[in-house]
Motif scaffolding. Structure first.
Motif, PDB file in Angstrom:
ATOM      1  N   UNK A 282       0.844  -1.193   0.000  1.00 45.45           N
ATOM      2  CA  UNK A 282       0.000   0.000   0.000  1.00 45.45           C
ATOM      3  C   UNK A 282       0.878   1.241   0.000  1.00 45.45           C
ATOM      4  N   UNK A 283       0.325   2.327  -0.522  1.00 40.32           N
ATOM      5  CA  UNK A 283       1.020   3.604  -0.435  1.00 40.32           C
ATOM      6  C   UNK A 283       1.176   3.993   1.036  1.00 40.32           C
ATOM      7  N   UNK A 284       2.265   4.643   1.387  1.00 41.30           N
ATOM      8  CA  UNK A 284       2.459   5.037   2.787  1.00 41.30           C
ATOM      9  C   UNK A 284       1.307   5.855   3.351  1.00 41.30           C
ATOM     10  N   UNK A 285       0.684   6.711   2.522  1.00 42.45           N
ATOM     11  CA  UNK A 285      -0.432   7.515   3.017  1.00 42.45           C
ATOM     12  C   UNK A 285      -1.593   6.629   3.436  1.00 42.45           C
ATOM     13  N   UNK A 286      -1.858   5.547   2.700  1.00 43.06           N
ATOM     14  CA  UNK A 286      -2.939   4.624   3.075  1.00 43.06           C
ATOM     15  C   UNK A 286      -2.596   3.885   4.369  1.00 43.06           C
ATOM     16  N   UNK A 355      -9.855   9.824   6.024  1.00 46.74           N
ATOM     17  CA  UNK A 355     -10.267   9.024   4.861  1.00 46.74           C
ATOM     18  C   UNK A 355     -10.467   9.910   3.640  1.00 46.74           C
ATOM     19  N   UNK A 356     -11.101  11.055   3.845  1.00 41.98           N
ATOM     20  CA  UNK A 356     -11.373  11.953   2.714  1.00 41.98           C
ATOM     21  C   UNK A 356     -10.084  12.469   2.090  1.00 41.98           C
ATOM     22  N   UNK A 357      -9.019  12.611   2.888  1.00 40.16           N
ATOM     23  CA  UNK A 357      -7.749  13.118   2.353  1.00 40.16           C
ATOM     24  C   UNK A 357      -7.194  12.210   1.258  1.00 40.16           C
ATOM     25  N   UNK A 358      -7.457  10.911   1.324  1.00 33.99           N
ATOM     26  CA  UNK A 358      -6.940   9.973   0.324  1.00 33.99           C
ATOM     27  C   UNK A 358      -8.053   9.407  -0.543  1.00 33.99           C
ATOM     28  N   UNK A 359      -9.219  10.072  -0.553  1.00 30.64           N
ATOM     29  CA  UNK A 359     -10.320   9.652  -1.419  1.00 30.64           C
ATOM     30  C   UNK A 359     -11.154   8.510  -0.881  1.00 30.64           C
ATOM     31  N   UNK A 360     -11.052   8.211   0.414  1.00 31.21           N
ATOM     32  CA  UNK A 360     -11.804   7.112   0.997  1.00 31.21           C
ATOM     33  C   UNK A 360     -13.045   7.570   1.733  1.00 31.21           C
ATOM     34  N   UNK A 361     -13.730   6.618   2.356  1.00 32.50           N
ATOM     35  CA  UNK A 361     -14.951   6.903   3.111  1.00 32.50           C
ATOM     36  C   UNK A 361     -14.908   6.164   4.447  1.00 32.50           C
ATOM     37  N   UNK A 375     -12.852   2.555   4.268  1.00 36.52           N
ATOM     38  CA  UNK A 375     -12.704   2.114   2.875  1.00 36.52           C
ATOM     39  C   UNK A 375     -11.769   3.087   2.150  1.00 36.52           C
ATOM     40  N   UNK A 376     -10.676   2.571   1.594  1.00 40.23           N
ATOM     41  CA  UNK A 376      -9.703   3.399   0.894  1.00 40.23           C
ATOM     42  C   UNK A 376      -9.484   2.841  -0.505  1.00 40.23           C
ATOM     43  N   UNK A 377      -9.546   3.682  -1.530  1.00 39.82           N
ATOM     44  CA  UNK A 377      -9.306   3.200  -2.904  1.00 39.82           C
ATOM     45  C   UNK A 377      -7.825   2.953  -3.134  1.00 39.82           C
ATOM     46  N   UNK A 378      -7.540   1.967  -3.962  1.00 41.01           N
ATOM     47  CA  UNK A 378      -6.162   1.671  -4.349  1.00 41.01           C
ATOM     48  C   UNK A 378      -6.071   1.727  -5.860  1.00 41.01           C
TER      49      UNK A 378
END
Length: 385
Positions: A282-286, A355-361, A375-378
């Motif tokens: 995963x990306x470090x931000x995730x 979550x919103x910072x990385x496009x998740x919910x 939930x985080x998109x990859x």
């Protein structure tokens, strides 16, 4: 055209002309020399003039070389090959094919009066170099395509390096933001929990001072309560200082299994960590968002839900990574969704913002247990690519 090709082009004009002087007997060598110089002039103008005039000059050279073959013999076929080198490289492919076909027709018309064997040798001497020229053109185009692809790959490499640099900067910003948020939360905890407890200890101490002379038993009981309150405050302070001094690096610092192991060791509650699907990097931000949300959910479960067990389940799918953090504690009195949309409450708003910072919910589930779902998109490249 490149310098070697220009040298070859002029050699195909000059050398056959010199050889033809020794092979054939001409009535007027001055006239032959003049025609040779005119051909060299046309060859030179074809590389100097603008495209429309150059095409016209190439047409004249095509006609002139055919006439030279008729006037001075089949050796001048090599001058025609020199013209082929020019128009196959400087004209578009369709026009070059038209020029070649017209050139071949004119050459055969010019050599119509010669013997069939000589005409066949002339056609062979024209077609073989022309075919070799086509192969060289294809090889040159392949080399040009390879160089173009290499340049594109190098450009993409630079873009990836730049994106990686931006990602590392973003990761450090997210980590700094998470650490700042954690410091704010610890400061609030010190103020809300330990501060209020110390105020209560102070009031109980004053009450014990007045109670001890009149009722020693009740005063001693109050002193024991003061001791317990101070011990709890010291534990809270020690825990807060541990979190303040804990500054791990990114590599391995956001392991969820390690987080649950530490929570179970420090608090004595039961912990469970499971993984569904095939894990992938995963990306470090995730990683930061998952770790921070899991830690916040566990803290809320212990503080507000009085939970005796917590579980974390991470599911890897093709397009997202989903983390469920649940506990067996009591359910919140107010609606968690109302708290999520409000200004505070159980840290849910901060979890949602992360979550919103990385496009998740962020989702909440009450049954069968209170569960916080991240939930985080990859974005992954396919195996074919």
């Amino acid at each position: 055209m490149t310098r070697p090709l220009n040298l070859l082009r002029y050699s195909l004009i000059i050398l056959p002309a010199v050889l033809s002087i020794y092979v054939y007997d001409y009535a007027d060598y001055d006239r032959f020399t003049l025609h040779l110089l005119l051909l060299l002039l046309l060859a030179t103008l074809g590389t100097k003039l603008p495209a429309p005039l150059a095409a016209a000059t190439g047409g004249l050279e095509l006609l002139f070389t055919a006439w030279l073959c008729r006037e001075y013999g089949a050796l001048m076929i090599f001058a025609a090959v020199s013209a082929v080198l020019w128009y196959t490289r400087l004209l578009p492919r369709n026009r070059a094919v038209i020029f070649f076909c017209l050139h071949l027709i004119l050459l055969n018309a010019a050599l119509a009066g010669t013997a069939p064997a000589e005409r066949a040798r002339a056609n062979l001497s024209f077609l073989l170099p022309a075919g070799l020229n086509v192969l060289l053109l294809q090889a040159g185009r392949g080399q040009a395509d390879s160089l173009f692809l290499y340049d594109e790959l190098r450009k993409k490499h630079f873009e990836l390096e730049e994106a990686r640099s931006r990602l590392l900067q973003f990761t450090s910003q997210v980590e700094a933001a998470a650490q700042a948020e954690e410091r704010v939360r610890i400061a609030r905890q010190l103020h809300d929990d330990i501060g209020h407890r110390l105020i209560r200890v102070k009031m109980m101490t004053e009450a014990a001072i007045h109670t001890l002379p009149a009722a020693p038993g009740e005063g001693l009981h109050m002193v024991n309560q003061i001791r317990d309150q101070l011990a709890a405050s010291m534990d809270d302070m020690r825990s807060a200082l541990k979190r303040i001094n804990y500054t791990p690096q990114l590599e391995g610092a956001y392991a969820l299994d390690r987080l649950l192991e530490e929570v179970g060791r420090d608090t004595g509650i039961a912990t469970s960590y499971t993984v569904q699907g095939v894990p992938y990097p995963l990306y470090p931000s995730l990683q930061v968002v998952l770790y921070a949300n899991a830690r916040e959910a566990i803290t809320n479960a212990l503080r507000h839900g009085q939970a005796s067990s917590v579980r974390v389940e991470v599911t890897y799918t093709e397009h997202e990574v989903r983390m469920e953090a649940g506990n067996n504690g009591r359910l919140p009195e107010a609606s968690p969704l109302d708290r999520l949309s409000g200004s505070g409450g159980m840290g849910l708003k901060g979890m949602s913002e992360r979550c919103a910072m990385v496009g998740g919910t962020l989702e909440l589930r009450l049954e069968p247990q209170f569960t916080v779902i991240t939930r985080l998109p990859v974005y992954r490249q396919t195996e074919g690519v």
